[in-house]
Each structure stands twice: as structure tokens, then as C-alpha cells.
Design a protein around this motif. Structure first.
Motif, PDB file in Angstrom:
ATOM      1  N   LYS A   4       6.522   0.489  89.283  1.00 15.87           N
ATOM      2  CA  LYS A   4       6.346   0.114  90.688  1.00 15.87           C
ATOM      3  C   LYS A   4       7.501  -0.762  91.160  1.00 15.87           C
ATOM      4  O   LYS A   4       7.969  -0.635  92.296  1.00 15.87           O
ATOM      5  CB  LYS A   4       5.012  -0.604  90.872  1.00 15.87           C
ATOM      6  N   ASN A   5       7.950  -1.659  90.289  1.00 15.75           N
ATOM      7  CA  ASN A   5       9.099  -2.490  90.652  1.00 15.75           C
ATOM      8  C   ASN A   5      10.335  -1.637  90.922  1.00 15.75           C
ATOM      9  O   ASN A   5      11.140  -1.937  91.810  1.00 15.75           O
ATOM     10  CB  ASN A   5       9.403  -3.492  89.533  1.00 15.75           C
ATOM     11  N   ALA A   6      10.475  -0.564  90.149  1.00 16.02           N
ATOM     12  CA  ALA A   6      11.641   0.303  90.314  1.00 16.02           C
ATOM     13  C   ALA A   6      11.680   0.941  91.698  1.00 16.02           C
ATOM     14  O   ALA A   6      12.760   1.218  92.235  1.00 16.02           O
ATOM     15  CB  ALA A   6      11.646   1.383  89.236  1.00 16.02           C
ATOM     16  N   LEU A   7      10.493   1.174  92.284  1.00 17.34           N
ATOM     17  CA  LEU A   7      10.446   1.784  93.611  1.00 17.34           C
ATOM     18  C   LEU A   7      11.076   0.894  94.677  1.00 17.34           C
ATOM     19  O   LEU A   7      11.500   1.376  95.728  1.00 17.34           O
ATOM     20  CB  LEU A   7       8.994   2.081  94.004  1.00 17.34           C
ATOM     21  N   MET A   8      11.113  -0.399  94.408  1.00 20.50           N
ATOM     22  CA  MET A   8      11.632  -1.344  95.397  1.00 20.50           C
ATOM     23  C   MET A   8      13.141  -1.542  95.300  1.00 20.50           C
ATOM     24  O   MET A   8      13.734  -2.237  96.119  1.00 20.50           O
ATOM     25  CB  MET A   8      10.936  -2.705  95.225  1.00 20.50           C
ATOM     26  N   ASP A  54      17.998   9.488  93.316  1.00 20.93           N
ATOM     27  CA  ASP A  54      18.315   8.439  92.355  1.00 20.93           C
ATOM     28  C   ASP A  54      17.288   8.497  91.230  1.00 20.93           C
ATOM     29  O   ASP A  54      16.212   9.089  91.386  1.00 20.93           O
ATOM     30  CB  ASP A  54      18.274   7.066  93.035  1.00 20.93           C
ATOM     31  N   VAL A  55      17.618   7.912  90.109  1.00 17.46           N
ATOM     32  CA  VAL A  55      16.687   7.752  88.987  1.00 17.46           C
ATOM     33  C   VAL A  55      16.790   6.314  88.510  1.00 17.46           C
ATOM     34  O   VAL A  55      17.892   5.819  88.252  1.00 17.46           O
ATOM     35  CB  VAL A  55      17.015   8.711  87.822  1.00 17.46           C
ATOM     36  N   LYS A  56      15.652   5.639  88.418  1.00 14.78           N
ATOM     37  CA  LYS A  56      15.615   4.269  87.920  1.00 14.78           C
ATOM     38  C   LYS A  56      14.975   4.256  86.535  1.00 14.78           C
ATOM     39  O   LYS A  56      14.029   5.002  86.273  1.00 14.78           O
ATOM     40  CB  LYS A  56      14.807   3.373  88.857  1.00 14.78           C
ATOM     41  N   VAL A  57      15.473   3.409  85.669  1.00 18.21           N
ATOM     42  CA  VAL A  57      14.910   3.259  84.327  1.00 18.21           C
ATOM     43  C   VAL A  57      14.733   1.771  84.054  1.00 18.21           C
ATOM     44  O   VAL A  57      15.682   0.992  84.165  1.00 18.21           O
ATOM     45  CB  VAL A  57      15.816   3.882  83.246  1.00 18.21           C
ATOM     46  N   LYS A  58      13.513   1.378  83.721  1.00 19.55           N
ATOM     47  CA  LYS A  58      13.215  -0.006  83.359  1.00 19.55           C
ATOM     48  C   LYS A  58      12.698  -0.034  81.923  1.00 19.55           C
ATOM     49  O   LYS A  58      11.939   0.854  81.512  1.00 19.55           O
ATOM     50  CB  LYS A  58      12.141  -0.580  84.291  1.00 19.55           C
ATOM     51  N   ASP A  59      13.076  -1.053  81.161  1.00 18.89           N
ATOM     52  CA  ASP A  59      12.559  -1.164  79.798  1.00 18.89           C
ATOM     53  C   ASP A  59      12.013  -2.568  79.558  1.00 18.89           C
ATOM     54  O   ASP A  59      12.335  -3.517  80.290  1.00 18.89           O
ATOM     55  CB  ASP A  59      13.635  -0.818  78.771  1.00 18.89           C
ATOM     56  N   PHE A  60      11.163  -2.671  78.530  1.00 19.22           N
ATOM     57  CA  PHE A  60      10.533  -3.944  78.186  1.00 19.22           C
ATOM     58  C   PHE A  60      10.104  -3.872  76.724  1.00 19.22           C
ATOM     59  O   PHE A  60       9.702  -2.799  76.245  1.00 19.22           O
ATOM     60  CB  PHE A  60       9.311  -4.189  79.081  1.00 19.22           C
ATOM     61  N   PRO A  68       4.669   2.885  75.441  1.00 14.15           N
ATOM     62  CA  PRO A  68       4.096   3.474  76.662  1.00 14.15           C
ATOM     63  C   PRO A  68       5.184   3.839  77.661  1.00 14.15           C
ATOM     64  O   PRO A  68       6.224   3.185  77.737  1.00 14.15           O
ATOM     65  CB  PRO A  68       3.206   2.352  77.203  1.00 14.15           C
ATOM     66  N   ILE A  69       4.936   4.898  78.406  1.00 12.33           N
ATOM     67  CA  ILE A  69       5.874   5.354  79.431  1.00 12.33           C
ATOM     68  C   ILE A  69       5.114   5.535  80.740  1.00 12.33           C
ATOM     69  O   ILE A  69       4.038   6.135  80.759  1.00 12.33           O
ATOM     70  CB  ILE A  69       6.545   6.679  79.035  1.00 12.33           C
ATOM     71  N   ALA A  70       5.650   5.007  81.822  1.00 10.75           N
ATOM     72  CA  ALA A  70       5.068   5.210  83.149  1.00 10.75           C
ATOM     73  C   ALA A  70       6.137   5.802  84.050  1.00 10.75           C
ATOM     74  O   ALA A  70       7.288   5.368  84.027  1.00 10.75           O
ATOM     75  CB  ALA A  70       4.555   3.893  83.727  1.00 10.75           C
ATOM     76  N   MET A  71       5.762   6.814  84.815  1.00 13.60           N
ATOM     77  CA  MET A  71       6.720   7.450  85.716  1.00 13.60           C
ATOM     78  C   MET A  71       6.101   7.557  87.102  1.00 13.60           C
ATOM     79  O   MET A  71       4.964   8.006  87.250  1.00 13.60           O
ATOM     80  CB  MET A  71       7.101   8.840  85.216  1.00 13.60           C
ATOM     81  N   ILE A  72       6.829   7.114  88.109  1.00 14.09           N
ATOM     82  CA  ILE A  72       6.351   7.184  89.488  1.00 14.09           C
ATOM     83  C   ILE A  72       7.401   7.887  90.340  1.00 14.09           C
ATOM     84  O   ILE A  72       8.515   7.379  90.494  1.00 14.09           O
ATOM     85  CB  ILE A  72       6.078   5.781  90.067  1.00 14.09           C
TER      86      ILE A  72
END
Length: 307
Positions: A4-8, A54-60, A68-72
Motif C-alpha cells: 500500500k505504501n508503494a502506491l503512494m 511503473d513497478v515498485k518493489v519494497k522489501d523488509f 510473504p509476498i503482497a502485490m497491489i
């Protein structure tokens, strides 16, 4: 939360590609961006060079056994507004200036075909081809999930549909319009996702005399089989432009199921409403032919040629 953060985040893929990646995450972003666009899916799934902007990638950090992987997916018409709540008072949002946007003129093109919905026949629709632009004029009925379910229940009881609900040689538009305000004929009236009506397609084409449907996005195999069997047609209206689509509606009245609110069956009279032939009477889908053609043009994915 990361997705969700990536959407911003701002769209910055072009800047990234110009300066080049600085780490593995940025390399992965570019790789995914290029591979997705090489699929040739395009806007609205009709085929084209650009499928994602665009494509955003976040890691933690996470446990090795989880990963776990989440894609929006975000809409191409991405809209952001930013403000800060610091406890000092109400946040003030500055209205955008319309002058910041370019003036856009629209034309259907010389090859667009005008269709009179009040006189169109099954023989007429047999000549329409996937990808063709039509301008719809005349009357059509509307209906979404709830209306289809109620129609199914009525027909299962062997009863007649309500007065005014006659689908013979007519089209249905999958829409639940917003209430009109001020001098509007109808509020925003964009198409809803057509696949939710796939399970009702055989019933509608076989038992009501329906000619065709207007909705958003592709149809599933079940619906395509029914369309081909009954020599019907599916037309795709422009998604994400509900207000603009509503400008083609010249009149609107409720004809049945008023208790369903926005999902009541209405009769729209439209003028030059633009649509694309998405599934023709032969069951050929532009959502298959379009991307396949663009994959071959882009040339980055091997295409199997059927002999």
C-alpha cells in the motif's frame, strides 16, 4: 502495508532507466517493467506497447520460512493528494488548476461505425470484428449483479419479466449509475467488470432474446462459449472514465427493480457512446488477439504460430 505504501510513491521509472539502477531492488524493478510490457497486454487489455507505467518493489526482513509476498495493482489513472497532519489544525488541500492539464480533443476516427440500437439485428452484429470501434445510438437497458440474479429467479419460477423489461433484440449495459446532480441526465455511468455476469450470460442469451452486452474488461471462457453459441456479441466501454461516458446518455428512466437502488434496471438513450467490439459473434476475443499481435510486434517473447 508495504504494498500500500508503494502506491503512494511517484511514478519515476523513466528517470530510473535514464540514470540506471543502483541496487538489486532497482534492477528488479526495471526487469519486471520490461517483461510485463513485453506481454503486449496494453491499456484495457486491448494490446499495446504500455501495460504498466511503473513497478515498485519494497522489501523488509522476514523469517526464511515465510517470505510473504503482497502485490497491489494500481489504476493507470493514478491520483494522489498529499497533506500533513501535525496537530496544528485542519489540513488544507489546494485544489488543482485545470490549466495545468493539456486540452484534449476526442475523435472516434474515420473508421468508427455508428450503430442504431433500436434497429440493429443479429445479421448486423455478425459483421462486427474484434477491435472495431462503434458509436452506439438509441436505447438499451442496464443491469448489474443484483438485477441478473433477480431475473434468474423470475425465469426459474416460470414467470414473465416485469413490464418494460424486454431484452429481445436489445443490448444490456453493465452499469450502476450514480445519482444525477443539478442538470445532469445521470451521474457517472462507467461500466462494471463484465466477468461477474459470466455465469448469467447463457441464460440471458438463451432465454431473453438478448443480442449483446456492454461492460468493462474481458470475458471468461464460460461467457465466450455462450456468445459464440448464440451468435451474440460483447462490447467494451471505456473503464475509468465514468463521468465522460455519462455525457453520452441523453435520457435515463427506471423500468424495474427500483428497490435495488443504483442496481435497478434502467433504460438509457445514448448518443455516440464509444465502445470496442471485444468478443464477436464467432467467439473471437480482442483480449486474446490484441496482446498476441503486440507480442509479435514487440518481439521479446517467442510466439507459437498455429498452422
Amino acid at each position: 502495508l508495504l504494498a500500500k505504501n508503494a502506491l503512494m510513491e511517484p511514478i519515476d521509472m523513466q528517470e530510473l532507466m535514464v540514470r540506471g539502477p543502483r541496487n538489486n531492488i532497482e534492477e528488479l524493478r526495471i526487469e519486471l517493467y520490461e517483461k510485463v510490457n513485453a506481454l503486449g497486454i496494453g491499456a484495457q487489455g486491448l494490446g499495446g506497447l504500455t501495460t504498466v507505467l511503473d513497478v515498485k518493489v519494497k522489501d523488509f526482513p522476514t523469517h526464511a520460512a515465510s517470505k510473504p509476498i503482497a502485490m497491489i495493482p494500481n489504476c493507470a489513472a493514478t491520483r494522489h493528494i498529499h497533506f500533513v497532519l501535525d496537530g496544528s489544525g485542519v489540513a488544507e488541500l489546494v485544489a488543482p488548476k485545470l490549466s495545468d492539464w493539456p486540452k484534449i480533443s476526442w475523435s472516434a476516427g474515420a473508421t468508427a461505425r455508428r450503430v442504431n440500437l433500436d434497429t440493429v439485428t443479429r445479421e448486423d452484429i455478425a459483421s462486427w470484428r474484434p477491435g472495431e470501434t462503434l458509436l452506439l445510438n438509441g436505447g438499451m437497458l442496464t443491469g448489474r449483479d443484483a438485477a441478473h440474479k433477480r431475473i434468474e429467479e423470475i425465469l426459474a419460477r416460470g414467470e414473465s419479466l416485469p413490464d418494460g423489461v424486454d431484452f429481445r433484440n436489445r443490448f444490456i449495459y453493465y452499469v450502476g449509475p450514480v445519482d444525477a446532480v443539478r442538470d445532469e441526465v445521470v451521474g457517472p455511468a462507467g461500466p462494471t467488470t463484465a466477468t461477474r455476469m459470466d455465469k448469467y450470460t447463457e441464460m440471458m442469451l438463451n432465454e431473453t432474446g438478448l443480442l449483446g452486452m456492454v461492460g468493462k474488461a474481458e470475458r471468461g471462457p464460460e461467457a465466450i462459449v455462450a456468445i459464440k453459441k448464440h451468435r451474440g456479441v460483447y462490447l467494451m466501454a471505456v473503464g475509468g472514465a465514468a463521468y465522460l461516458v455519462s455525457k453520452a446518455v441523453r435520457s435515463s428512466r427506471i423500468v424495474a427493480f427500483e428497490d435495488l437502488g443504483m442496481e435497478a434496471i434502467r433504460e438509457f438513450v445514448v448518443e455516440d457512446m464509444p465502445v470496442t467490439v471485444a468478443v464477436d459473434a464467432n467467439g473471437e476475443s480482442v483480449h486474446k488477439t490484441g496482446p498476441r499481435e503486440w507480442q509479435s510486434r514487440i518481439g521479446k517473447i517467442p510466439i507459437a504460430v498455429q498452422v
